[in-house]
Design an enzyme around this catalytic site. Structure first.
Site, PDB file in Angstrom:
ATOM      1  N   TYR A  25      -1.424   0.638  10.640  1.00 38.74           N
ATOM      2  CA  TYR A  25      -1.486   0.113   9.272  1.00 38.74           C
ATOM      3  C   TYR A  25      -0.241   0.511   8.472  1.00 38.74           C
ATOM      4  O   TYR A  25       0.334  -0.324   7.754  1.00 38.74           O
ATOM      5  CB  TYR A  25      -2.745   0.617   8.580  1.00 38.74           C
ATOM      6  CG  TYR A  25      -2.944   0.078   7.183  1.00 38.74           C
ATOM      7  CD1 TYR A  25      -3.014  -1.289   6.946  1.00 38.74           C
ATOM      8  CD2 TYR A  25      -3.079   0.947   6.098  1.00 38.74           C
ATOM      9  CE1 TYR A  25      -3.207  -1.784   5.665  1.00 38.74           C
ATOM     10  CE2 TYR A  25      -3.271   0.451   4.813  1.00 38.74           C
ATOM     11  CZ  TYR A  25      -3.330  -0.909   4.609  1.00 38.74           C
ATOM     12  OH  TYR A  25      -3.513  -1.397   3.330  1.00 38.74           O
TER      13      TYR A  25
ATOM     14  N   SER B 108       0.850  -1.182   0.000  1.00 37.68           N
ATOM     15  CA  SER B 108       0.000   0.000   0.000  1.00 37.68           C
ATOM     16  C   SER B 108       0.885   1.230   0.000  1.00 37.68           C
ATOM     17  O   SER B 108       2.019   1.190   0.499  1.00 37.68           O
ATOM     18  CB  SER B 108      -0.898   0.018   1.246  1.00 37.68           C
ATOM     19  OG  SER B 108      -1.529   1.283   1.405  1.00 37.68           O
TER      20      SER B 108
END
Length: 254
Positions: A151, A138
Site C-alpha cells: 500500500y 495517504s
C-alpha cells in the site's frame, strides 16, 4: 449510468470512488458548493442513489478498465473543472515475506494506473476548462511501515504522478493538488483491507477518541477546489490530533 446532463451554468466535478467514504462525502460537499458532480464508481446502485440525492450524474466505472474509463470521459464531455482521484484503497497488511502479490497488483492497478488513466482521459477537458486535479493519496506515501509495503508503494507511486504532472503542465492552466489523509474512520476502508474481518478493522481505531471522518477530508477537498485560479495547493497532509505520525497514535484505555 444516469442520463442527467451537466448544466452549463454549473462547473463540473468528477469524483472517482464515489460510492462510499471520502468519495461519497466529497461528492455531496462539492454538490452543495455548486458543482454538478459526476459520481463514478463500480457499484452502480450506490452512485445512482447518490446522483439522485445531489442532482448529479452517475457513471458506473471501474478505473482499472480502459473501456469503462473511456465511457466516463465520453459522459463528462468537453467540460471538466475538477477531477478528484479518490478510487483505490488498501488490501492486506502482511509482511513482504508473506505478501499476497495479487493484492499488490490490485492496489497498484486501482491507486496508480486507475488514477493515471482517468486523469489522462479527462485532461483535454480539464485544460479546456482551466480546471484542477486533486489526488487523494495517504500519509502511507510518506514512508514504509511494517506490513505496509504494498500500500505504501502504491500511494507513493500515485504521489509521483501528481508531482510529475505539476512539472509537465506548468505552462497549462491546470492545477495539480494532493490531499494526503492520515487516520480516517470510514465504514469500509479497514474492512476491505482486512477482508471483512470486523474485529481486526475495529482495532485500527481502538482507543482513538476522534479519528478523522470522511466529511473532514471532503471539507479539505472543497477548500482546495475553492482556491483562486493562481493558487495551487501542492500537498495538504491531514491527520487527527491524536496521530502525530504514522507510528505515533495516542490511544486511551488500550
Amino acid at each position: 449510468m444516469t442520463s442527467t446532463p451537466a448544466p452549463s451554468s454549473r462547473p463540473v466535478a468528477v469524483v472517482t470512488g464515489a460510492s462510499s467514504g471520502i468519495g461519497a462525502a466529497s461528492a455531496r460537499r462539492l454538490a452543495a458548493d455548486g458543482f454538478h458532480v459526476v459520481a463514478a464508481a463500480r457499484r452502480a446502485d450506490r452512485i445512482e442513489a447518490l446522483a439522485a440525492e445531489i442532482d448529479g450524474t452517475a457513471v458506473a466505472c471501474d478505473v482499472t478498465d480502459a473501456g469503462q474509463v473511456a465511457t466516463l470521459a465520453a459522459a463528462v464531455g468537453e467540460r471538466c473543472h475538477l477531477l478528484v482521484n479518490n478510487a483505490g484503497g488498501a488490501l492486506g497488511q502482511e509482511p513482504v515475506a508473506e505478501a499476497d502479490l495479487d493484492a499488490w497488483q490490485a492496489m497498484y492497478a486501482s491507486n496508480v494506473l486507475g488514477a493515471a488513466a482517468v486523469t489522462k482521459a479527462l485532461l483535454p477537458a480539464l485544460v479546456a476548462s482551466e480546471g484542477q486535479v486533486i489526488f487523494v493519496t495517504s500519509v502511507a506515501a510518506d514512508g514504509a511501515y511494517e506490513g505496509g509495503a504494498g500500500y505504501c508503494g502504491a500511494k507513493a507511486a500515485e504521489r509521483a504522478i501528481a508531482g510529475a504532472m505539476r512539472l509537465e503542465l506548468v505552462d497549462q492552466p491546470v492545477r495539480i493538488a494532493e490531499i494526503s489523509p492520515g487516520m480516517v474512520a470510514t465504514e469500509e476502508f479497514s474492512l476491505t483491507r482486512y477482508a471483512g474481518d470486523a474485529d481486526r478493522a475495529a482495532k485500527v481505531y481502538a482507543g482513538v477518541a476522534e479519528p478523522l471522518t470522511a466529511e473532514d477530508i471532503a471539507d479539505c477537498v472543497a477548500w482546495v477546489a475553492a482556491r483562486p485560479a493562481h493558487v495551487n495547493i501542492d500537498r495538504m497532509t491531514v491527520r487527527p490530533r491524536a496521530q502525530a505520525a504514522q507510528h505515533k497514535v495516542h490511544r486511551v484505555g488500550v
